[in-house]
Enzyme design. Structure first.
Site, PDB file in Angstrom:
ATOM      1  N   ASP A  34       0.814  -1.224   0.000  1.00 20.10           N
ATOM      2  CA  ASP A  34       0.000   0.000   0.000  1.00 20.10           C
ATOM      3  C   ASP A  34       0.845   1.271   0.000  1.00 20.10           C
ATOM      4  O   ASP A  34       0.323   2.375   0.066  1.00 20.10           O
ATOM      5  CB  ASP A  34      -0.960   0.001   1.199  1.00 20.10           C
ATOM      6  CG  ASP A  34      -0.225   0.008   2.536  1.00 20.10           C
ATOM      7  OD1 ASP A  34       1.030   0.051   2.527  1.00 20.10           O
ATOM      8  OD2 ASP A  34      -0.887  -0.022   3.581  1.00 20.10           O
ATOM      9  N   GLU A  36       3.338   2.142   2.250  1.00 20.84           N
ATOM     10  CA  GLU A  36       4.031   2.510   3.501  1.00 20.84           C
ATOM     11  C   GLU A  36       5.469   2.019   3.476  1.00 20.84           C
ATOM     12  O   GLU A  36       5.768   0.944   2.973  1.00 20.84           O
ATOM     13  CB  GLU A  36       3.335   1.844   4.698  1.00 20.84           C
ATOM     14  CG  GLU A  36       2.220   2.655   5.275  1.00 20.84           C
ATOM     15  CD  GLU A  36       1.629   2.013   6.532  1.00 20.84           C
ATOM     16  OE1 GLU A  36       2.308   1.184   7.169  1.00 20.84           O
ATOM     17  OE2 GLU A  36       0.481   2.350   6.845  1.00 20.84           O
ATOM     18  N   ARG A  93      13.354  25.421  -0.269  1.00 20.71           N
ATOM     19  CA  ARG A  93      12.909  26.555  -1.100  1.00 20.71           C
ATOM     20  C   ARG A  93      11.623  27.164  -0.566  1.00 20.71           C
ATOM     21  O   ARG A  93      11.322  28.308  -0.836  1.00 20.71           O
ATOM     22  CB  ARG A  93      12.639  26.075  -2.538  1.00 20.71           C
ATOM     23  CG  ARG A  93      13.873  25.949  -3.372  1.00 20.71           C
ATOM     24  CD  ARG A  93      13.527  25.748  -4.817  1.00 20.71           C
ATOM     25  NE  ARG A  93      12.729  24.568  -5.072  1.00 20.71           N
ATOM     26  CZ  ARG A  93      12.225  24.239  -6.257  1.00 20.71           C
ATOM     27  NH1 ARG A  93      12.440  25.018  -7.290  1.00 20.71           N
ATOM     28  NH2 ARG A  93      11.531  23.147  -6.430  1.00 20.71           N
ATOM     29  N   GLN A  94      10.861  26.378   0.185  1.00 20.00           N
ATOM     30  CA  GLN A  94       9.591  26.909   0.709  1.00 20.00           C
ATOM     31  C   GLN A  94       9.877  27.569   2.050  1.00 20.00           C
ATOM     32  O   GLN A  94       9.557  27.054   3.109  1.00 20.00           O
ATOM     33  CB  GLN A  94       8.578  25.782   0.837  1.00 20.00           C
ATOM     34  CG  GLN A  94       8.249  25.152  -0.520  1.00 20.00           C
ATOM     35  CD  GLN A  94       7.089  24.201  -0.442  1.00 20.00           C
ATOM     36  OE1 GLN A  94       6.094  24.470   0.219  1.00 20.00           O
ATOM     37  NE2 GLN A  94       7.206  23.061  -1.104  1.00 20.00           N
ATOM     38  N   ASP A 166      19.543  35.032 -10.079  1.00 21.08           N
ATOM     39  CA  ASP A 166      18.825  35.883  -9.116  1.00 21.08           C
ATOM     40  C   ASP A 166      19.723  36.176  -7.917  1.00 21.08           C
ATOM     41  O   ASP A 166      20.788  35.577  -7.773  1.00 21.08           O
ATOM     42  CB  ASP A 166      17.497  35.236  -8.679  1.00 21.08           C
ATOM     43  CG  ASP A 166      17.696  33.836  -8.105  1.00 21.08           C
ATOM     44  OD1 ASP A 166      18.747  33.585  -7.494  1.00 21.08           O
ATOM     45  OD2 ASP A 166      16.796  33.000  -8.261  1.00 21.08           O
ATOM     46  N   LYS A 189      15.153  37.639 -11.467  1.00 28.58           N
ATOM     47  CA  LYS A 189      14.144  36.819 -12.144  1.00 28.58           C
ATOM     48  C   LYS A 189      12.826  36.855 -11.385  1.00 28.58           C
ATOM     49  O   LYS A 189      12.795  37.230 -10.202  1.00 28.58           O
ATOM     50  CB  LYS A 189      14.644  35.380 -12.289  1.00 28.58           C
ATOM     51  CG  LYS A 189      14.458  34.545 -11.058  1.00 28.58           C
ATOM     52  CD  LYS A 189      14.624  33.053 -11.317  1.00 28.58           C
ATOM     53  CE  LYS A 189      14.114  32.281 -10.125  1.00 28.58           C
ATOM     54  NZ  LYS A 189      14.883  31.147  -9.724  1.00 28.58           N
ATOM     55  N   ARG A 191       9.151  34.474 -10.910  1.00 28.84           N
ATOM     56  CA  ARG A 191       8.466  33.220 -11.253  1.00 28.84           C
ATOM     57  C   ARG A 191       6.965  33.443 -11.044  1.00 28.84           C
ATOM     58  O   ARG A 191       6.554  33.894  -9.976  1.00 28.84           O
ATOM     59  CB  ARG A 191       8.968  32.081 -10.361  1.00 28.84           C
ATOM     60  CG  ARG A 191       8.442  30.719 -10.787  1.00 28.84           C
ATOM     61  CD  ARG A 191       8.843  29.653  -9.781  1.00 28.84           C
ATOM     62  NE  ARG A 191      10.271  29.407  -9.746  1.00 28.84           N
ATOM     63  CZ  ARG A 191      10.912  28.572 -10.556  1.00 28.84           C
ATOM     64  NH1 ARG A 191      10.258  27.912 -11.473  1.00 28.84           N
ATOM     65  NH2 ARG A 191      12.216  28.391 -10.431  1.00 28.84           N
ATOM     66  N   ASP A 217      23.703  28.133  -9.918  1.00 30.63           N
ATOM     67  CA  ASP A 217      22.533  28.182  -9.041  1.00 30.63           C
ATOM     68  C   ASP A 217      22.702  27.110  -7.964  1.00 30.63           C
ATOM     69  O   ASP A 217      23.588  26.248  -8.078  1.00 30.63           O
ATOM     70  CB  ASP A 217      21.247  27.936  -9.846  1.00 30.63           C
ATOM     71  CG  ASP A 217      20.049  28.686  -9.255  1.00 30.63           C
ATOM     72  OD1 ASP A 217      20.126  29.095  -8.082  1.00 30.63           O
ATOM     73  OD2 ASP A 217      19.049  28.843  -9.964  1.00 30.63           O
ATOM     74  N   THR A 222      13.091  22.232 -12.736  1.00 28.91           N
ATOM     75  CA  THR A 222      12.482  22.088 -14.071  1.00 28.91           C
ATOM     76  C   THR A 222      13.429  22.586 -15.166  1.00 28.91           C
ATOM     77  O   THR A 222      13.217  22.326 -16.345  1.00 28.91           O
ATOM     78  CB  THR A 222      11.195  22.914 -14.189  1.00 28.91           C
ATOM     79  OG1 THR A 222      11.541  24.309 -14.059  1.00 28.91           O
ATOM     80  CG2 THR A 222      10.200  22.541 -13.116  1.00 28.91           C
TER      81      THR A 222
HETATM   82  C1  R5P Z   1      15.075  29.290  -6.588  1.00 26.70           C
HETATM   83  O1  R5P Z   1      15.055  30.249  -5.858  1.00 26.70           O
HETATM   84  C2  R5P Z   1      16.238  28.385  -6.722  1.00 26.70           C
HETATM   85  O2  R5P Z   1      17.420  28.977  -6.256  1.00 26.70           O
HETATM   86  C3  R5P Z   1      16.420  27.923  -8.154  1.00 26.70           C
HETATM   87  O3  R5P Z   1      16.698  29.038  -8.967  1.00 26.70           O
HETATM   88  C4  R5P Z   1      15.191  27.239  -8.663  1.00 26.70           C
HETATM   89  O4  R5P Z   1      14.706  26.364  -7.717  1.00 26.70           O
HETATM   90  C5  R5P Z   1      15.425  26.489  -9.941  1.00 26.70           C
HETATM   91  O5  R5P Z   1      14.218  25.901 -10.341  1.00 26.70           O
HETATM   92  P1  R5P Z   1      13.896  25.656 -11.852  1.00 26.70           P
HETATM   93  O6  R5P Z   1      14.991  24.807 -12.410  1.00 26.70           O
HETATM   94  O7  R5P Z   1      12.573  24.930 -11.829  1.00 26.70           O
HETATM   95  O8  R5P Z   1      13.785  26.977 -12.511  1.00 26.70           O
END
Ligand code: R5P
Length: 305
Positions: A34, A36, A93-94, A166, A189, A191, A217, A222
């Site tokens: 299931d 777990e 990131r959150q 960024d 940048k 988003r 970075d 993505t």
């Molecule tokens: C965001 O603040 C991170 O530092 C990266 O720039 C971001 O997570 C990259 O994500 P993605 O490849 O989806 O643009």
């Protein structure tokens, strides 16, 4: 100290343990029909200081639950101390509430769950710049993944120029520029909160003719951020565009998207298992971070002469 390779340890536990000449065991792990997880350590850890090594790349939630279960098992079977090496720390990131969205500050919740599961030491690499790691009650150590990543490009670039997409990546671009002996620039940048689409909203005047441009970075997920930055670098005359990020999540068709945007090489580290890039082993950085922490702890507890 005894290292434990978690189900998503990716060989990092063994590599760190061998650098520190200490023991390493693999946890047992299975998934029930299931979904777990069942993980455990047996009786091997009683009386030992244990370091669980578990990265948290997709499926992030499962990886985190496995980590919490292992930590709880270590504590309740008598480990004297429980630490975690989390090469890639998901949810970092959150790190704040975003305008126009209903979102939790998820990294705080994750760190509090680590506290509850008995983890008192956390070692990670390149967490997202503003991640409020202070929610973790124990000792946090961030291993330096940026310098070895930058050094790995030394023989691959001619007339380099470094770009951070960024402000969050500006510290990374400064280290790269220092190691590569060149200039750097930082873009701005945006988003889209709903679609996730990335847009470069501000860039300094740049002439990149004939330059090998290194887009840096903390992570590539993505690929949207690197793709937009690479396109801009090409428009400004870059001869080659190279992408370098510590954590290569490379979700879905990210690799192809980077290639289509003109990125010729991708560099990353082994915080995540990814094979279609130049991968730098940073087990040495984790080993020295842990070695330094242990030495400091011993010095603190030694009786004064
Ligand atoms: C965001 O603040 C991170 O530092 C990266 O720039 C971001 O997570 C990259 O994500 P993605 O490849 O989806 O643009």
């Amino acid at each position: 100290m005894l290292f434990v390779e978690g189900p998503a340890g990716g060989g990092m536990a063994e590599a760190i343990a061998s650098r520190l000449s200490t023991g390493c065991i693999k946890c047992s792990s299975k998934v029930f029909p299931d979904g777990e997880s069942e993980v455990g350590l047996g009786s091997a850890v009683a009386g030992q200081e244990v370091m669980i090594v578990q990265s948290t790349y997709p499926l992030q939630d499962k990886r985190l639950i496995e980590l919490f279960l292992l930590a709880e098992d270590a504590k309740s079977t008598g480990a004297s101390k429980v630490g975690a090496v989390v090469p890639y720390l998901a949810y970092a990131r959150q790190d704040r509430r975003f305008e126009g969205k209903a979102n939790a500050v998820s990294i705080s919740a994750i760190l509090q769950m680590m506290n509850c599961s008995g983890i008192t030491t956390l070692v990670t690499a390149a967490p997202h710049k503003n991640a409020p790691l202070s929610a973790f009650k124990g000792t946090v150590k961030v291993a330096d993944a940026i310098t070895p990543l930058a050094m790995s490009l030394l023989n691959d670039v001619r007339a380099p120029f470094v770009i951070a997409p960024d402000k969050g990546a500006s510290g990374i671009s400064e280290t790269f520029a220092r190691v590569l002996g060149c200039d750097s620039a930082c873009l701005e940048k945006e988003r889209d909160a709903l679609t996730g689409k990335v847009r470069i909203v501000d860039a300094p005047k740049l002439d990149l003719s004939g330059r090998d441009v290194v887009v840096v970075d903390d992570m590539i997920s993505t690929g949207g951020t690197v793709v937009e930055t690479a396109k801009l670098a090409k428009e400004k005359g870059a001869k080659r565009v190279i992408a370098a990020a510590v954590h290569l999540l490379m979700v879905g068709d990210a690799h192809q998207r980077l290639k289509d945007a003109g990125v010729s090489e991708i560099y990353g580290t082994n915080t995540i298992q990814y094979s279609k890039a130049h991968i730098v082993d940073i087990s040495g950085q984790f080993a020295s971070a842990i070695g330094n922490m242990s030495r400091n702890a011993k010095q603190k507890s030694a009786p004064h002469a």
